[in-house]
Design a protein around this motif. Structure first.
Motif, short mmCIF file in Angstrom:
data_model
loop_
_atom_site.label_atom_id
_atom_site.label_comp_id
_atom_site.label_asym_id
_atom_site.label_seq_id
_atom_site.Cartn_x
_atom_site.Cartn_y
_atom_site.Cartn_z
N SER A 725 -17.39 -12.23 4.29
CA SER A 725 -18.00 -12.00 5.43
C SER A 725 -17.21 -11.16 6.37
N SER A 726 -15.86 -11.58 6.37
CA SER A 726 -15.23 -10.57 7.69
C SER A 726 -14.73 -9.43 7.13
N VAL A 727 -13.78 -9.63 6.07
CA VAL A 727 -13.19 -8.41 5.87
C VAL A 727 -12.60 -8.46 4.39
N LYS A 728 -12.32 -7.52 3.46
CA LYS A 728 -11.62 -7.56 2.29
C LYS A 728 -10.42 -7.51 2.42
N MET A 729 -9.73 -8.71 1.87
CA MET A 729 -8.68 -9.25 1.92
C MET A 729 -7.85 -8.49 0.71
N PRO A 730 -6.45 -7.69 0.96
CA PRO A 730 -5.94 -7.08 0.04
C PRO A 730 -5.05 -8.00 -0.59
N GLN A 731 -4.66 -7.86 -1.74
CA GLN A 731 -3.98 -8.54 -2.69
C GLN A 731 -2.20 -8.25 -2.42
N ARG A 732 -1.95 -7.46 -1.79
CA ARG A 732 -0.48 -7.04 -1.48
C ARG A 732 -0.20 -6.59 -0.11
N ASN A 733 1.10 -6.62 0.26
CA ASN A 733 1.38 -6.07 1.62
C ASN A 733 1.77 -4.45 1.40
N LEU A 734 1.15 -3.80 1.97
CA LEU A 734 1.28 -2.30 1.75
C LEU A 734 1.32 -1.47 2.90
N ALA A 735 2.22 -0.58 3.15
CA ALA A 735 2.34 0.21 4.22
C ALA A 735 2.56 1.67 3.61
N ILE A 736 1.48 2.51 4.13
CA ILE A 736 1.47 3.95 3.74
C ILE A 736 2.02 4.72 5.17
N ILE A 737 3.11 5.42 5.02
CA ILE A 737 3.68 6.04 6.04
C ILE A 737 3.97 7.47 5.82
N SER A 738 4.17 8.22 7.01
CA SER A 738 4.84 9.40 7.13
C SER A 738 5.34 9.14 8.43
N ASP A 739 6.17 10.57 8.78
CA ASP A 739 7.07 10.43 10.02
C ASP A 739 6.02 9.82 11.32
N ARG A 740 4.79 10.43 11.30
CA ARG A 740 4.03 9.94 12.42
C ARG A 740 2.84 9.09 12.35
N TYR A 741 2.57 8.48 11.04
CA TYR A 741 1.47 8.04 10.65
C TYR A 741 1.63 6.58 9.84
N LEU A 742 0.98 5.59 10.32
CA LEU A 742 1.17 4.19 9.66
C LEU A 742 -0.08 3.69 9.27
N ASN A 743 -0.43 3.42 8.11
CA ASN A 743 -1.50 2.38 7.58
C ASN A 743 -0.82 1.08 6.96
N LEU A 744 -0.97 -0.03 7.67
CA LEU A 744 -0.25 -1.15 7.11
C LEU A 744 -1.39 -2.24 6.92
N ASN A 745 -1.28 -2.96 5.61
CA ASN A 745 -2.16 -3.84 5.14
C ASN A 745 -1.24 -5.01 5.14
N LEU A 746 -1.34 -6.02 5.93
CA LEU A 746 -0.35 -7.07 5.88
C LEU A 746 -1.16 -8.38 5.70
N HIS A 747 -0.95 -9.14 4.64
CA HIS A 747 -1.60 -10.50 3.99
C HIS A 747 -0.96 -11.36 4.03
N LEU A 748 -0.81 -12.36 5.36
CA LEU A 748 0.04 -13.41 5.40
C LEU A 748 -0.60 -14.76 5.00
N GLY A 749 -0.58 -15.25 3.76
CA GLY A 749 -1.48 -16.50 3.51
C GLY A 749 -2.93 -16.19 3.63
N TYR A 750 -3.48 -16.86 4.46
CA TYR A 750 -4.91 -16.63 4.82
C TYR A 750 -5.33 -15.85 6.07
N HIS A 751 -4.10 -15.24 6.43
CA HIS A 751 -4.42 -14.13 7.53
C HIS A 751 -4.14 -12.64 7.09
N PHE A 752 -4.93 -11.78 7.58
CA PHE A 752 -5.02 -10.52 7.26
C PHE A 752 -4.89 -9.66 8.54
N ASN A 753 -3.92 -8.91 8.53
CA ASN A 753 -3.76 -7.89 9.62
C ASN A 753 -3.86 -6.45 9.12
N GLN A 754 -4.35 -5.63 9.74
CA GLN A 754 -4.39 -4.27 9.48
C GLN A 754 -4.03 -3.29 10.73
#
Length: 863
Positions: A725-754
């Motif tokens: 119900s809250s949010v789709k949890m990714p299965q791995r920690n992934l950062a898509i980056i450029s020199d100015r852009y960041l898209n970080l999906n951080l899955h720490l146990g049962y905690h999800f940070n984006q």
């Protein structure tokens, strides 16, 4: 079928995107990020053009038709580019935006060509539903009156308006429109005089039967008025031509009929419409470059007030503006004797300062007064001798009138000419308000200002950016929590940490707005310009220097805030705020901006946040920006499944496995064989700074948090529901980056940070979107931890939305250093609160958790 579809542009762009999608995953994502950067640049350009145009309309800059044509082209080019970029990024998800763009673009170009397009509107509207934004429908006169009723605590007559839509229909159904064009063509060729043209048009209008639907609306509306009044009424039928009492006054050129019985309402309507074409009105219109064919009349039907006295108030004495006084004329009965100068009246000079004493008075001998007999009409009668020598109204009434008039002046943002009445119960009724033109000795006033400011301490000078010019005085109210907006006293100077859009609802009620953080192109700044409230954004130290209860004068012309009330400076502002020039360019720009600037799609979570509901260019670019970010926030997990993708793992001192995909300048160049890098090799400043915060001493605890079995079992049984119900949890920690852009999906146990962010030297492009969800305990403890995180984020200027344990936080338009500092804070916050839901045993732990964070947080840089 729109011109975009029929012209093949959409298909061409769809094919172009399809070709781009044949690239590999990383190449496609890189292309999308590049388009997103272009979208941000064009978005910034549109905001700057809008701000510049609003300043121009404010009279601060001279401009011509060439500027208007250039502005139209630049806006159209940039907004179209934003739409194309958005649909590339989202793979044609928002093609319907082109329909909205086409409609708005046509309206802007119609305004540029000075075409009068009557907005879709009912034939009749209750005055209670009208405000100043509806002047194209009900005319400036009725729009101002409705604005006073809706926004201010003053009484106006009950009534309704037969709109400009009805007038246009009247002209079209009876061929009056063709007759107007015929006369307009004949006059320049000297085939007919303006007097003859006016006479013929007036007779034509009066002799034509009123269309049934308009006559029916008049009868229906009068029935409703009588029902509201509880009996039969007599009417004041008042002109409210489109453009009257606006930048052109048309003073005394159009008719107002008093004491009209309901049976004669349709005839009275036609008489007022016919007054559009008196010889004097025609000559005035042509002199100011107003096409005769654009003339339209809205007509107000107002209940007659049983006036014992009436008159006119000038909120600043036009004969002596430097005296800072108000001028009031008053006479018994109806105000016709005062307005038309047909009888003697009392004259009062009143102080603009509370409690508004009468400075001087001239009480005349009033011989005649206008009255309304019970059967209707208007008669001139003798004033009883016992009243003829008396002062028409009391000093107490004059003080109440002055207070109301100055409040109207402040709201309308210019010196006012106000018609008023005192009814048979002694109550004040406002009948009309319009701008008053004043010619003042600016050299003398300027000298007085220069001397006066030397006597007042300067609190803040030269800091921040002026968003709306002007000068204001008031008492400081500091907003400490935007979620609980304060009740504002009169004459408030609003001071806030950030220029949160939520503060916009307070703008109409305040005298000035000052913020520590913000940009002149932000939403709050736009609203201050819309309401002409002086504002200075990005001051930096306002909430430190300005305290609740302080009396200050805000000079948003010279960018100075003074202690106390600088009377001379306020007088200068009042006198200099003359109504805008009658130039055609000003009128055209005003109509253009109605299709460009207003922002109606304010909440991305609202149901109406859809392409078809975009009403302006501002709506379109706001929608496009939100949806582009939303699309990128959905993640790009599918890219990591592609073969031959160059990825690296970042070596951290904490147990996190983080993969990085560099789509352009995000990593320091290194050997292709190396599949691991250190934090120092991350060139993306946003990710590097966040990871520095995450791995700093005190941020990451390696000790397991204590947990009781009940909490754990509750979390196990409910966790599946949470994750769905809250949010789709990714299965791995992934950062898509450029020199100015960041898209970080951080899955720490049962905690999800984006974290999705963009950091550049251009502050209007910069933003952070942060999402958080999850936990290992029951839903109550998780929600408490979420409330704690939300409170901390707000302390660092984030706008936060929270549902249960799910947090969405936004931060926009901060300069680069400040944005990077908040990335460091986010990293520290993610680590610090990672297991803290376990300790949230009761509600008191929320505040304790906030205090613990603030105590332990190293206060990195300028956070």
């Amino acid at each position: 079928m729109t011109k975009w579809q029929s012209g093949g542009l959409i298909m061409k762009w769809r094919n172009f995107i399809a070709g781009g999608h044949q690239k590999g995953g990383v190449d496609l994502l890189r292309a999308k990020i590049q388009k997103f950067q272009t979208l941000l640049g064009e978005n910034n350009r549109v905001l700057e053009l809008m701000a510049e145009a609003e300043e121009s309309l404010g009279g601060d800059y001279l401009f011509d038709m060439q500027y208007l044509r250039k502005l139209t082209g630049q806006l159209e080019e940039s907004v179209k580019g934003i739409l194309l970029d958005l649909n590339f990024i989202t793979e044609n998800r928002y093609l319907p935006l082109f329909n909205a763009f086409e409609k708005i673009s046509a309206e802007v170009n119609d305004a540029l060509l000075d075409k009068r397009n009557v907005p879709d509107a009912p034939l009749a509207m209750p005055l209670a539903e009208v405000d100043q934004q509806m002047s194209d429908v009900v005319g400036e006169k009725m729009a101002r009156l409705g604005e006073i009723r809706k926004r201010l605590p003053y009484r106006i007559p009950m009534g309704f308006i037969i709109t400009s839509q009805a007038c246009q229909r009247f002209f079209q159904k009876t061929n009056i429109g063709e007759k107007i064009v015929e006369m307009e063509t004949a006059m320049p060729a000297q085939k007919i005089s303006s007097h003859e043209a006016g006479s013929q048009l007036s007779k034509f209008i009066l002799n034509e039967p009123l269309p049934r639907d308009i006559a029916r609306e008049i009868k229906r509306s009068i029935f409703g008025l009588e029902k509201e009044a509880g009996g039969k009424v007599l009417l004041a039928v008042r002109s409210s031509a489109i453009g009257e009492d606006g930048r052109l006054s048309f003073a005394g050129l159009h008719d107002t009929l008093l004491g009209v019985p309901p049976a004669e309402a349709s005839r009275a309507y036609k008489e007022v419409v016919a007054s559009l074409f008196t010889s004097r009105a025609i000559a005035y219109r042509l002199h100011h470059g107003e096409p005769l064919s654009s003339a339209l009349m809205a007509v107000g039907f107002l209940r007659m007030i049983p006036a014992t006295a009436s008159g006119v108030a000038y909120t600043l004495d036009p004969n002596a503006p430097e005296q800072n006084t108000m001028l009031v004329s008053a006479a018994p009965g109806l105000g016709k004797t005062v307005v038309e100068g047909k009888g003697n009246s009392d004259r009062f000079v009143i102080s603009r300062d509370p409690p508004h004493p009468v400075i001087s008075r001239e009480v005349a001998y009033k011989e005649k007064q206008y009255e309304i007999p019970p059967q209707g009409g208007m008669v001139l009668t003798e004033v009883p001798s016992v009243q003829a020598e008396r002062q028409t109204v009391s000093d107490d009434f004059l003080a109440r009138l002055t207070e109301a008039a100055l409040h109207i002046e402040k709201h309308m943002k210019s010196v006012q000419d106000i018609e008023w009445a005192e009814d048979d119960r002694g109550e004040l009724v406002i009948l009309q308000a319009r701008p008053l033109r004043i010619i003042a000795d600016f050299q003398n006033i300027t000298r007085r200002v220069q001397a006066a400011v030397q006597q007042h301490a300067t609190l803040i000078s030269g800091r921040g950016t002026i968003s709306c010019r002007g000068i204001a005085h008031g008492t400081v109210v500091v907003v400490k929590d935007e979620k609980e907006l304060p009740e504002l006293p009169a004459n408030t100077v609003l001071v806030a940490r950030t220029s949160s859009p939520k503060l916009a609802e307070l703008v109409p009620a305040v005298n000035a707005v000052i913020t520590d953080v913000g940009a002149a192109t932000g939403h709050l700044a736009t609203i201050t310009r819309e309401f002409r409230v002086p504002s200075i954004m990005d001051v930096g130290i306002a909430t430190q220097v300005l305290r609740d209860g302080m009396e200050v004068t805000v000079d948003a012309e010279e960018n100075i805030i003074y202690e106390g009330k600088v009377e001379e400076l306020l007088l200068y502002d009042i006198v200099s705020r003359l109504p805008l020039e009658d130039a055609r360019e000003f009128r055209i720009l005003g109509r253009m901006l109605k299709r460009i600037v207003p922002l109606t799609l304010k909440d991305p979570e609202a149901r109406n946040f859809k392409p078809q509901n975009c009403q302006s260019y501002h709506d379109i670019i706001r929608f496009a920006h939100e949806k582009a970010v939303e699309y990128l926030l959905e993640g790009s997990d599918h890219i990591t499944t592609q073969k031959n993708i160059q990825c690296k793992k970042v070596f951290l001192q904490i147990p996190i496995d983080l993969t990085v995909i560099d789509i352009g300048g995000g990593l320091v160049p290194s050997s292709p064989q190396t599949d691991q890098c250190d934090i120092a090799e991350v060139n993306c400043a946003a990710l590097r700074t966040l990871l520095e915060g995450l791995t700093s001493p005190g941020a990451w605890s390696t000790e397991p948090a204590g947990m009781d079995m009940g909490s754990f079992m509750s979390s196990v049984t409910g966790q599946g529901i949470l994750m769905e119900s809250s949010v789709k949890m990714p299965q791995r920690n992934l950062a898509i980056i450029s020199d100015r852009y960041l898209n970080l999906n951080l899955h720490l146990g049962y905690h999800f940070n984006q974290v999705d962010s963009y950091v550049s030297e251009t502050r209007n492009d910069n933003y952070i979107y942060f999402r958080f969800a999850g936990g290992v305990t029951d839903s109550i403890r998780r929600s408490r931890r979420a409330r704690m995180i939300s409170t901390i984020l707000q302390k660092y200027d984030f706008m936060v939305e929270i549902t249960g344990d799910f947090i969405i936080a936004r931060l926009k338009k901060f300069e680069r250093r400040a944005l990077l500092d908040r990335h460091w804070m986010l990293g520290y916050l993610i680590g610090f609160t990672r297991q803290m839901d376990v300790s949230m045993r009761d509600d008191s732990m929320v505040e304790k958790g906030v205090d613990m964070f603030m105590k332990n947080f190293p206060n990195h840089k300028s956070c």
